[in-house]
Scaffold this motif. Structure first.
Motif, mmCIF file in Angstrom:
data_model
loop_
_atom_site.group_PDB
_atom_site.id
_atom_site.type_symbol
_atom_site.label_atom_id
_atom_site.label_comp_id
_atom_site.label_asym_id
_atom_site.label_seq_id
_atom_site.Cartn_x
_atom_site.Cartn_y
_atom_site.Cartn_z
ATOM 1 N N TYR A 77 -1.121 -26.528 -17.286
ATOM 2 C CA TYR A 77 -0.694 -27.815 -17.832
ATOM 3 C C TYR A 77 0.739 -27.734 -18.346
ATOM 4 O O TYR A 77 1.254 -26.654 -18.663
ATOM 5 N N VAL A 78 1.349 -28.897 -18.413
ATOM 6 C CA VAL A 78 2.680 -29.045 -19.008
ATOM 7 C C VAL A 78 2.552 -30.111 -20.085
ATOM 8 O O VAL A 78 2.090 -31.218 -19.818
ATOM 9 N N GLN A 79 2.942 -29.758 -21.303
ATOM 10 C CA GLN A 79 2.893 -30.712 -22.404
ATOM 11 C C GLN A 79 4.304 -30.935 -22.926
ATOM 12 O O GLN A 79 4.994 -30.004 -23.315
ATOM 13 N N ILE A 80 4.748 -32.187 -22.928
ATOM 14 C CA ILE A 80 6.104 -32.491 -23.355
ATOM 15 C C ILE A 80 6.169 -33.890 -23.948
ATOM 16 O O ILE A 80 5.608 -34.839 -23.393
ATOM 17 N N TYR A 81 6.797 -33.985 -25.090
ATOM 18 C CA TYR A 81 7.002 -35.259 -25.773
ATOM 19 C C TYR A 81 5.699 -36.066 -25.923
ATOM 20 O O TYR A 81 5.653 -37.266 -25.678
ATOM 21 N N GLY A 82 4.632 -35.367 -26.310
ATOM 22 C CA GLY A 82 3.378 -36.037 -26.608
ATOM 23 C C GLY A 82 2.492 -36.317 -25.402
ATOM 24 O O GLY A 82 1.376 -36.821 -25.557
ATOM 25 N N LYS A 83 2.933 -35.993 -24.202
ATOM 26 C CA LYS A 83 2.133 -36.211 -23.001
ATOM 27 C C LYS A 83 1.758 -34.872 -22.378
ATOM 28 O O LYS A 83 2.507 -33.910 -22.442
ATOM 29 N N ARG A 84 0.574 -34.849 -21.766
ATOM 30 C CA ARG A 84 0.092 -33.619 -21.137
ATOM 31 C C ARG A 84 -0.267 -33.897 -19.685
ATOM 32 O O ARG A 84 -0.969 -34.866 -19.381
ATOM 33 N N TYR A 85 0.204 -33.016 -18.798
ATOM 34 C CA TYR A 85 -0.043 -33.149 -17.354
ATOM 35 C C TYR A 85 -0.824 -31.917 -16.903
ATOM 36 O O TYR A 85 -0.367 -30.780 -17.059
ATOM 37 N N ASN A 86 -2.018 -32.133 -16.349
ATOM 38 C CA ASN A 86 -2.904 -31.044 -15.946
ATOM 39 C C ASN A 86 -2.884 -30.837 -14.435
ATOM 40 O O ASN A 86 -2.779 -31.793 -13.659
ATOM 41 N N PHE A 87 -3.038 -29.557 -14.043
ATOM 42 C CA PHE A 87 -3.116 -29.189 -12.619
ATOM 43 C C PHE A 87 -4.358 -28.305 -12.480
ATOM 44 O O PHE A 87 -4.384 -27.180 -12.986
ATOM 45 N N PHE B 101 -7.621 -24.232 -9.434
ATOM 46 C CA PHE B 101 -7.038 -23.052 -8.792
ATOM 47 C C PHE B 101 -7.977 -21.850 -8.913
ATOM 48 O O PHE B 101 -8.657 -21.674 -9.929
ATOM 49 N N GLU B 102 -7.996 -21.015 -7.884
ATOM 50 C CA GLU B 102 -8.894 -19.864 -7.878
ATOM 51 C C GLU B 102 -8.393 -18.730 -8.756
ATOM 52 O O GLU B 102 -9.185 -17.930 -9.255
ATOM 53 N N THR B 103 -7.081 -18.636 -8.939
ATOM 54 C CA THR B 103 -6.504 -17.550 -9.739
ATOM 55 C C THR B 103 -5.497 -18.121 -10.746
ATOM 56 O O THR B 103 -4.908 -19.193 -10.511
ATOM 57 N N PRO B 104 -5.276 -17.416 -11.859
ATOM 58 C CA PRO B 104 -4.276 -17.869 -12.831
ATOM 59 C C PRO B 104 -2.868 -17.860 -12.249
ATOM 60 O O PRO B 104 -2.034 -18.667 -12.636
ATOM 61 N N LYS B 105 -2.616 -16.965 -11.301
ATOM 62 C CA LYS B 105 -1.303 -16.899 -10.666
ATOM 63 C C LYS B 105 -1.002 -18.189 -9.918
ATOM 64 O O LYS B 105 0.103 -18.741 -10.008
ATOM 65 N N GLU B 106 -1.990 -18.707 -9.162
ATOM 66 C CA GLU B 106 -1.793 -19.948 -8.415
ATOM 67 C C GLU B 106 -1.536 -21.111 -9.370
ATOM 68 O O GLU B 106 -0.697 -21.974 -9.110
ATOM 69 N N ALA B 107 -2.266 -21.124 -10.495
ATOM 70 C CA ALA B 107 -2.082 -22.186 -11.489
ATOM 71 C C ALA B 107 -0.696 -22.111 -12.111
ATOM 72 O O ALA B 107 -0.045 -23.135 -12.345
#
Length: 218
Positions: A175-185, A188-194
């Motif tokens: 995820y990316v959290q910036i200026y009060g908003k969070r974007y999730n992805f 993924f099978e591995t933490p590296k891919e995420a």
């Protein structure tokens, strides 16, 4: 009339030349300069070029006039985290191999010259790459919203070695959290891919969040 070299925009130690001010009674060029501490001062060309004038007067040696300031405290705390084994924070910095670059280690003057004055009380020293050292190319003054978005995810039994990457059921999510908003992805099978997906989103959208250093498979 003799030719006057334009020093506007040039930097000499902690001073940045703003523009020409006047010729003094000795017909020498006097320049208006901005010091890294935020104050304005005047200097003649020869003083700047030969290094006789390095600041507005705030520096006498390395740190005179700066003790107790946010900038000096940040420099001192940075070194403590990396080299003082009695500090609790040492486990998250020095014990992980995080170091202070040679240019900054024993020189507050160099640190201040590279980083400048803290922009506001809401800003503090921040490393762009959480696994990188304290050095000019990896440090910035960042406010709380940016720093909070870059904290490592530490939930027990679900954490990864990457910023903003965690276990979500049987798959990994970043995820990316910036200026009060969070974007999730997700998914993924591995933490590296995420982590790679998160890096890609940050780069494509020119965000200030820290990028992950991708760990290569052995």
């Amino acid at each position: 009339m003799s030719h006057r070299e334009d020093l506007t925009g040039k930097q000499f130690e902690l001073l940045t030349v703003i523009g020409f001010y006047e010729r003094n009674k000795h017909r020498k060029s006097v320049w208006k300069c901005l010091c890294a501490c935020g104050k304005n001062t005047l200097a003649i060309s020869s003083e700047l070029k030969n290094g006789h004038k390095k600041s507005c007067g705030c520096l006498n040696g390395e740190s005179h006039g700066w003790h107790g300031t946010p900038e000096y405290n940040a420099w001192k705390a940075m070194k403590g985290r990396c080299y003082n084994q009695n500090k609790k924070s040492f486990l998250l910095y020095g014990a992980r191999g995080i170091k202070v670059c040679d240019r900054w280690l024993n020189s507050f003057k160099n640190f201040l010259k590279d980083m400048g004055k803290r922009p506001s009380p809401r800003h503090s020293l921040d490393r762009i790459n959480v696994d990188g050292d304290y050095e000019p190319n990896n440090c910035r003054w960042a406010d709380d919203s940016v720093q909070n978005a870059n904290k490592r995810f530490k939930t027990e039994h679900r954490s990864s070695k990457y910023i903003g990457v965690c276990k979500n059921g049987k798959t990994w999510t970043s995820y990316v959290q910036i200026y009060g908003k969070r974007y999730n992805f997700c998914g993924f099978e591995t933490p590296k891919e995420a982590a790679i997906a998160r890096n890609k989103y940050i780069i494509e959208n020119n965000l200030p969040n820290r990028l992950n250093a991708i760990i290569e498979d052995k």
